[in-house]
Design an enzyme around this catalytic site. Structure first.
Site, PDB file in Angstrom:
ATOM      1  N   SER A  71       0.739  -1.344   0.004  1.00 19.62           N
ATOM      2  CA  SER A  71      -0.049  -0.002  -0.045  1.00 19.62           C
ATOM      3  C   SER A  71       0.744   1.030  -0.020  1.00 19.62           C
ATOM      4  O   SER A  71       1.987   1.241   0.611  1.00 19.62           O
ATOM      5  CB  SER A  71      -0.810   0.122   1.252  1.00 19.62           C
ATOM      6  OG  SER A  71      -1.313   1.211   1.538  1.00 19.62           O
ATOM      7  N   SER A  72       0.370   2.352  -0.467  1.00 19.21           N
ATOM      8  CA  SER A  72       1.138   3.635  -0.498  1.00 19.21           C
ATOM      9  C   SER A  72       1.380   4.192   0.915  1.00 19.21           C
ATOM     10  O   SER A  72       2.132   4.830   1.011  1.00 19.21           O
ATOM     11  CB  SER A  72       0.448   4.565  -1.495  1.00 19.21           C
ATOM     12  OG  SER A  72      -0.781   4.831  -0.923  1.00 19.21           O
ATOM     13  N   CYS A  73       0.565   3.796   1.650  1.00 20.17           N
ATOM     14  CA  CYS A  73       0.781   4.271   3.185  1.00 20.17           C
ATOM     15  C   CYS A  73       1.901   3.575   3.809  1.00 20.17           C
ATOM     16  O   CYS A  73       2.274   4.086   5.124  1.00 20.17           O
ATOM     17  CB  CYS A  73      -0.424   3.997   4.033  1.00 20.17           C
ATOM     18  SG  CYS A  73      -0.544   2.033   4.513  1.00 20.17           S
ATOM     19  N   LYS A 125       2.265  -4.265   6.440  1.00 17.72           N
ATOM     20  CA  LYS A 125       2.694  -4.236   4.875  1.00 17.72           C
ATOM     21  C   LYS A 125       4.008  -4.222   4.857  1.00 17.72           C
ATOM     22  O   LYS A 125       4.603  -4.735   3.910  1.00 17.72           O
ATOM     23  CB  LYS A 125       1.854  -3.201   4.237  1.00 17.72           C
ATOM     24  CG  LYS A 125       0.433  -3.242   4.077  1.00 17.72           C
ATOM     25  CD  LYS A 125      -0.075  -4.591   3.347  1.00 17.72           C
ATOM     26  CE  LYS A 125      -1.456  -4.867   2.880  1.00 17.72           C
ATOM     27  NZ  LYS A 125      -1.555  -6.298   2.327  1.00 17.72           N
TER      28      LYS A 125
END
Length: 326
Positions: free
Chosen positions: A110-112, A143
């Site tokens: 994820s971009s987070c 992640k």
């Protein structure tokens, strides 16, 4: 002529938005056989059940799209659930793939995972270079652990486990829960209800100023399958052993306010939009670099307007189908 071997793919998380998009795309390829499993048959958070699943089948490739996901409210309210469930699912599946001598796996991040104050556009090398956004820190840490688990198995055991970092996704079969969903499905659901109930306005968390890169899930799958098709030598030229993940970005940005107005127009809501700036905004901007994808000459095909129109139609179709069943 010898019959071509059918590639046996285990698609974990097939019922979700991302997993179902992979299923649609893979199902068009006669050279693959897709294996899926419901939670009632195999709980991916149960290590013994996952090991038994892998021991009972001969998978050639694993696509790990299973995860506990949610928007800013869910991440901020249930951090223990997000870190534990995601760590458990991905660890069980990745380790079982290794034990079964499966060399090819795709992990969805994820971009987070990137620091809150990363330089823009965010390069893959920004990982672990600063503090995370606090509202989704637990999910991000899980992640990151998945990325590093794949890299560690690659380095120690010679596996070819690849990780991709998608930008903010939307599309068919999304989660439209009013509190636990991401921004686009939450807005679609809220504006639709407001239209039905003829409300004067809709209130949205935050200032509306954060910018987001929204990508239709079918574009994500297109990029992901291209990345998986690259031979291992070429993939290693594009990445580094300790920085082997690849960003998947649309290259465009829209503020939450702009996106809300676009969705309200598509839905046909004629009332006003109010922003509650007492609620958190999350990261103000997280535009990811797509330099690696650019080298592969890949670009998204679905613009935000047509993608949202398609998604809203799917939302209505799902709602109509659900009402007919009830």
């Amino acid at each position: 002529m010898a019959q071509q071997k059918i590639q046996n793919i285990f698609l974990a998380g097939h019922a979700g938005m991302v997993g179902s998009a992979f299923y649609r795309a893979l199902n068009e390829n006669p050279g693959v056989q897709i294996f899926t499993v419901d939670r009632s048959e195999c709980d991916l958070s149960n290590q013994s059940q996952v090991n038994q699943l892998f021991q009972s089948h001969n998978f050639d490739l694993v696509i790990l799209a299973a995860a506990k996901v949610g928007g800013i409210y869910a991440n901020n309210t249930f951090p223990g659930d997000f870190i534990y469930q995601n760590l458990t699912i991905q660890t069980n599946v990745i380790h079982a793939a290794h034990l079964s001598n499966i060399s090819n796996l795709l992990f969805l991040g994820s971009s987070c995972v990137y620091p809150k104050y990363s330089d823009q556009p965010i390069q893959e090398s920004s990982l672990l270079s600063g503090y995370l956004e606090s509202t989704n820190e637990a999910y991000a840490i899980a992640k990151i652990a998945g990325i590093k688990l794949c890299e560690s198995y690659n380095r120690q055991y010679g596996r070819d486990y690849r990780s991709i970092m998608p930008t903010n996704l939307y599309g068919p079969n999304d989660n439209y829960h009013p509190k636990n969903s991401h921004v686009i499905p939450a807005l679609i659901h809220r504006f639709h209800l407001a239209k039905e109930e003829r409300l004067a306005n809709v209130k949205i968390w935050g200032s509306g100023k954060p910018q987001r890169d929204f990508m239709h899930v079918d574009d994500l799958v297109s990029a992901a399958l291209l990345i998986m098709s690259i031979n291992e030598v070429e993939y290693q030229k594009l990445t580094q052993p300790n920085c082997s993940h690849i960003n998947i970005s649309s290259g465009s940005e829209h503020t939450i306010a702009e996106t809300a107005k676009l969705i309200s127009d598509i839905v046909g809501f004629n009332g006003g939009i109010e922003f509650d700036d007492t609620k958190p905004d999350g990261t103000l901007r997280k535009k990811m670099s797509s330099s690696i994808l650019d080298k592969l000459e890949w670009a998204p095909k679905i613009d935000l307007l047509s993608g949202l129109q398609h998604t809203y139609k799917n939302y209505i179709d799902e709602k109509f189908s659900s009402n007919k069943k009830n």
